[in-house]
Motif scaffolding. Sequence first.
Motif, PDB file in Angstrom:
ATOM      1  N   ILE A  89     -43.552  29.311  30.644  1.00 38.35           N
ATOM      2  CA  ILE A  89     -42.732  29.687  31.787  1.00 38.35           C
ATOM      3  C   ILE A  89     -41.302  29.265  31.488  1.00 38.35           C
ATOM      4  O   ILE A  89     -41.043  28.123  31.104  1.00 38.35           O
ATOM      5  N   PHE A  90     -40.395  30.215  31.667  1.00 39.14           N
ATOM      6  CA  PHE A  90     -38.979  29.953  31.486  1.00 39.14           C
ATOM      7  C   PHE A  90     -38.339  29.880  32.865  1.00 39.14           C
ATOM      8  O   PHE A  90     -38.365  30.859  33.611  1.00 39.14           O
ATOM      9  N   VAL A  91     -37.819  28.712  33.199  1.00 41.44           N
ATOM     10  CA  VAL A  91     -37.137  28.512  34.474  1.00 41.44           C
ATOM     11  C   VAL A  91     -35.644  28.498  34.161  1.00 41.44           C
ATOM     12  O   VAL A  91     -35.151  27.570  33.517  1.00 41.44           O
ATOM     13  N   LEU A  92     -34.954  29.536  34.586  1.00 44.06           N
ATOM     14  CA  LEU A  92     -33.535  29.677  34.332  1.00 44.06           C
ATOM     15  C   LEU A  92     -32.782  29.187  35.561  1.00 44.06           C
ATOM     16  O   LEU A  92     -33.043  29.655  36.678  1.00 44.06           O
ATOM     17  N   TYR A  93     -31.896  28.242  35.364  1.00 42.86           N
ATOM     18  CA  TYR A  93     -31.219  27.652  36.516  1.00 42.86           C
ATOM     19  C   TYR A  93     -29.753  27.380  36.240  1.00 42.86           C
ATOM     20  O   TYR A  93     -29.309  27.387  35.079  1.00 42.86           O
ATOM     21  N   LYS A 149     -32.478  30.327  39.314  1.00 38.05           N
ATOM     22  CA  LYS A 149     -32.021  31.708  39.381  1.00 38.05           C
ATOM     23  C   LYS A 149     -33.135  32.697  39.052  1.00 38.05           C
ATOM     24  O   LYS A 149     -33.171  33.788  39.583  1.00 38.05           O
ATOM     25  N   GLU A 150     -34.011  32.291  38.147  1.00 40.77           N
ATOM     26  CA  GLU A 150     -35.065  33.199  37.726  1.00 40.77           C
ATOM     27  C   GLU A 150     -36.191  32.401  37.081  1.00 40.77           C
ATOM     28  O   GLU A 150     -35.956  31.368  36.463  1.00 40.77           O
ATOM     29  N   VAL A 151     -37.410  32.891  37.254  1.00 39.28           N
ATOM     30  CA  VAL A 151     -38.581  32.301  36.620  1.00 39.28           C
ATOM     31  C   VAL A 151     -39.305  33.435  35.897  1.00 39.28           C
ATOM     32  O   VAL A 151     -39.600  34.471  36.490  1.00 39.28           O
ATOM     33  N   ILE A 152     -39.555  33.219  34.614  1.00 39.85           N
ATOM     34  CA  ILE A 152     -40.241  34.218  33.802  1.00 39.85           C
ATOM     35  C   ILE A 152     -41.526  33.590  33.283  1.00 39.85           C
ATOM     36  O   ILE A 152     -41.486  32.601  32.545  1.00 39.85           O
ATOM     37  N   VAL A 153     -42.656  34.140  33.706  1.00 42.40           N
ATOM     38  CA  VAL A 153     -43.960  33.642  33.270  1.00 42.40           C
ATOM     39  C   VAL A 153     -44.450  34.555  32.151  1.00 42.40           C
ATOM     40  O   VAL A 153     -44.453  35.782  32.303  1.00 42.40           O
ATOM     41  N   THR A 154     -44.852  33.945  31.051  1.00 39.21           N
ATOM     42  CA  THR A 154     -45.342  34.720  29.915  1.00 39.21           C
ATOM     43  C   THR A 154     -46.697  34.190  29.482  1.00 39.21           C
ATOM     44  O   THR A 154     -47.050  33.038  29.755  1.00 39.21           O
ATOM     45  N   ARG A 155     -47.431  35.040  28.818  1.00 39.28           N
ATOM     46  CA  ARG A 155     -48.716  34.641  28.250  1.00 39.28           C
ATOM     47  C   ARG A 155     -48.636  34.848  26.749  1.00 39.28           C
ATOM     48  O   ARG A 155     -48.402  35.972  26.284  1.00 39.28           O
TER      49      ARG A 155
END
Length: 108
Positions: free
Chosen positions: A4-8, A90-96
Motif C-alpha cells: 500500500i502506497f500512502v501518498l501524503y 492525499k491518496e492511497v494506492i493498494v496493490t497486490r
Amino acid sequence: MYTIFVLYQALPAWLSLSRSQREAFFDRKTTPLFARFEQEVQVRLFDAEAFHARFSDVMMISCNDLNQYYVFMEALRDTELFSKPYIEVKEVIVTRENGFKPFGKVGG
C-alpha cells in the motif's frame, strides 16, 4: 502480499517544527508504533517533495492481510500526525504483488 502506497503532504504545522522536534516526535510517537506492528506490517518512508508538488512523502506499507494494514492505519490515525494535523493523506494506492499470476490460473 499487498503493498500500500500512502501518498501524503506535510502540513505547515509539521514544517514549522525544527528538524530536531520532528525527529523527537518520530522517536516518541511513530517509531514505537511501527515497532508494535512490525510482525504484521512493514513500513518504509520516502521523501518526494523535491520531485513532486502534490505529495511531499510516500509511506510504503507491506502486509499479507489487509486487516493488519487497517488496524495499523487506525492506530496511526490516533497520533498527532492526523489529529494536529501534521500531514494530510492525499491518496492511497493498494496493490497486490504479482496479482496477475493467480488470476491467470483461474481467470483465463
